[in-house]
Design an enzyme around this catalytic site. Structure first.
Site, PDB file in Angstrom:
ATOM      1  CB  THR A  11      -0.948   0.005   1.217  1.00  0.00           C
ATOM      2  OG1 THR A  11      -1.783  -1.153   1.177  1.00  0.00           O
ATOM      3  CG2 THR A  11      -1.827   1.244   1.208  1.00  0.00           C
ATOM      4  CE  LYS A  65      -5.917  -4.170  -1.237  1.00  0.00           C
ATOM      5  NZ  LYS A  65      -4.550  -4.580  -0.915  1.00  0.00           N
ATOM      6  CB  SER A 107     -10.118  -9.239   3.195  1.00  0.00           C
ATOM      7  OG  SER A 107      -8.790  -9.706   3.018  1.00  0.00           O
ATOM      8  CD  GLU A 117      -2.289  -2.238  -1.826  1.00  0.00           C
ATOM      9  OE1 GLU A 117      -1.997  -2.920  -0.825  1.00  0.00           O
ATOM     10  OE2 GLU A 117      -2.813  -1.122  -1.755  1.00  0.00           O
ATOM     11  CB  ALA A 139      -5.570  -9.056  -1.905  1.00  0.00           C
ATOM     12  CG  ASN A 172       8.538  -1.138   2.121  1.00  0.00           C
ATOM     13  OD1 ASN A 172       9.007  -0.021   2.334  1.00  0.00           O
ATOM     14  ND2 ASN A 172       7.375  -1.517   2.603  1.00  0.00           N
TER      15      ASN A 172
END
Length: 264
Positions: free
Chosen positions: A41, A62, A66, A137, A139, A197
Site C-alpha cells: 500500500t 484496490k 479484506s 494494488e 491482495a 521496502n
C-alpha cells in the site's frame, strides 16, 4: 506476445496476454508482493503520488481488500487516497471490501458474496476510464486465492499489465522474490522491477543480509531492483512519500511502461 494459455488455480486454461483477440487493453501496473504485510500500500501510494507530482493523470485501484470495513480510515483504499491526495471515494477505489482477515476468496465466501473475475473487471472500469493509467494494488502475494477459481497472478494476466514486486529487505527475501517472479513469468506477466521496502526499521538496521539481497535478486533472477524504500515514521503523508521516491527509487521503468501502454 500474442496471447498465452495459462493454468488457473483449478487447472483450467484460458487465453490471456496483452494482444489476445477481442480483450480490453488495461493501462497500468499491478503492484504485488512477496507476502502480506510487505508494504504494497505505501509503495503503491508513493509511486502514484510521485507520478501525479509530475502532472500525470494516474489513479489507484484496490480491486478487493479484506481485514476491515471502510469508514475508520484503516483500510488500504483509505490509506491509498490519503497518501496520494486523490479525491475519489474509498468505495470507488476498493469496490469489494470484506471484514474478515482472510484471503479474498475466503473472505467473500464467508460474507456470502460470489466474486468473479468479470465482476472485478467491471468494477474497475470507471477508474480505467477516468485515468490515463492505474496503479493497481493486489491482495497479499501473487499466489493468493482471489476468486473461487483464480489466483491473484491469474487476474494480473487477465488485465494484461506488467507487475511490480514489493519485497522485504531482510533475510528470506531472495527466495520469496525469485519464487514470486517465477510465478508471474509462468503466466507471461512482465516484471517491471522490484522495490525493496524497509518494513521493519530494526530488521533493516540489524540484518546483515540487507546489504546484499538486492544484488542477489538481480543476479539470480535477472530482475531489476529499482531501489530501497526507507522506513517512514509517523503518518505517510503525500509529501513524505514523494520525497522518498525521488531520493531512493528509480521509477523510470514504471514511467516508461505507462507511457508505452497509453500510446498503444
Amino acid at each position: 506476445m500474442t496471447g498465452a494459455y495459462v493454468v488457473s488455480a483449478q487447472g483450467g486454461e484460458k487465453l490471456c496476454g496483452w494482444n489476445a483477440p477481442g480483450r480490453k487493453r488495461w493501462r497500468g501496473i499491478f503492484v504485488t508482493g512477496t507476502d502480506t504485510g510487505v508494504g504494497k500500500t505505501v509503495i503503491t501510494a508513493a509511486i502514484a503520488a510521485a507520478l501525479r507530482s509530475e502532472g500525470r493523470n494516474v489513479g489507484v485501484w484496490k480491486p478487493v481488500q479484506s481485514g476491515a470495513l471502510l469508514g475508520k480510515g484503516i483500510t488500504d483504499a483509505e490509506r491509498l487516497l490519503r497518501g496520494t491526495g486523490i479525491a475519489d471515494r474509498p468505495e470507488q477505489v476498493a469496490p469489494f471490501t470484506f471484514a474478515a482477515p482472510l484471503a479474498p476468496a475466503l473472505a467473500a465466501k464467508q460474507a456470502g458474496v460470489t466474486m468473479t473475475t468479470a465482476g472485478l473487471l467491471a468494477a474497475g472500469e470507471p477508474l480505467a476510464e477516468k485515468y490515463d493509467a492505474l496503479l493497481i494494488e493486489g491482495a497479499g502475494g501473487a499466489a493468493v486465492p482471489l476468486t473461487s477459481d483464480t489466483l491473484v497472478a491469474d487476474f494480473i494476466a487477465e488485465l494484461g499489465v506488467p507487475a511490480l514486486i514489493v519485497a522485504r529487505c531482510g533475510l528470506g527475501t531472495v527466495n520469496h522474490t525469485l519464487l514470486t517472479a517465477a510465478l508471474l513469468r509462468q503466466r507471461g506477466i512482465p516484471v517491471a522491477g522490484i522495490v525493496m521496502n524497509e518494513v521493519d526499521l530494526a530488521t533493516s538496521r540489524d540484518d546483515p543480509s540487507t546489504a546484499v539481497n538486492a544484488e542477489l535478486i538481480e543476479r539470480y533472477g535477472g530482475l531489476r531492483v529499482l531501489g530501497r524504500f526507507p522506513w517512514i515514521s509517523g503518518e505517510a503523508t503525500m509529501e513524505k512519500l514523494v520525497r522518498a521516491v525521488k531520493r531512493h527509487i528509480d521509477i523510470s521503468p514504471v514511467r516508461q511502461m505507462l507511457i508505452n501502454a497509453r500510446s498503444q
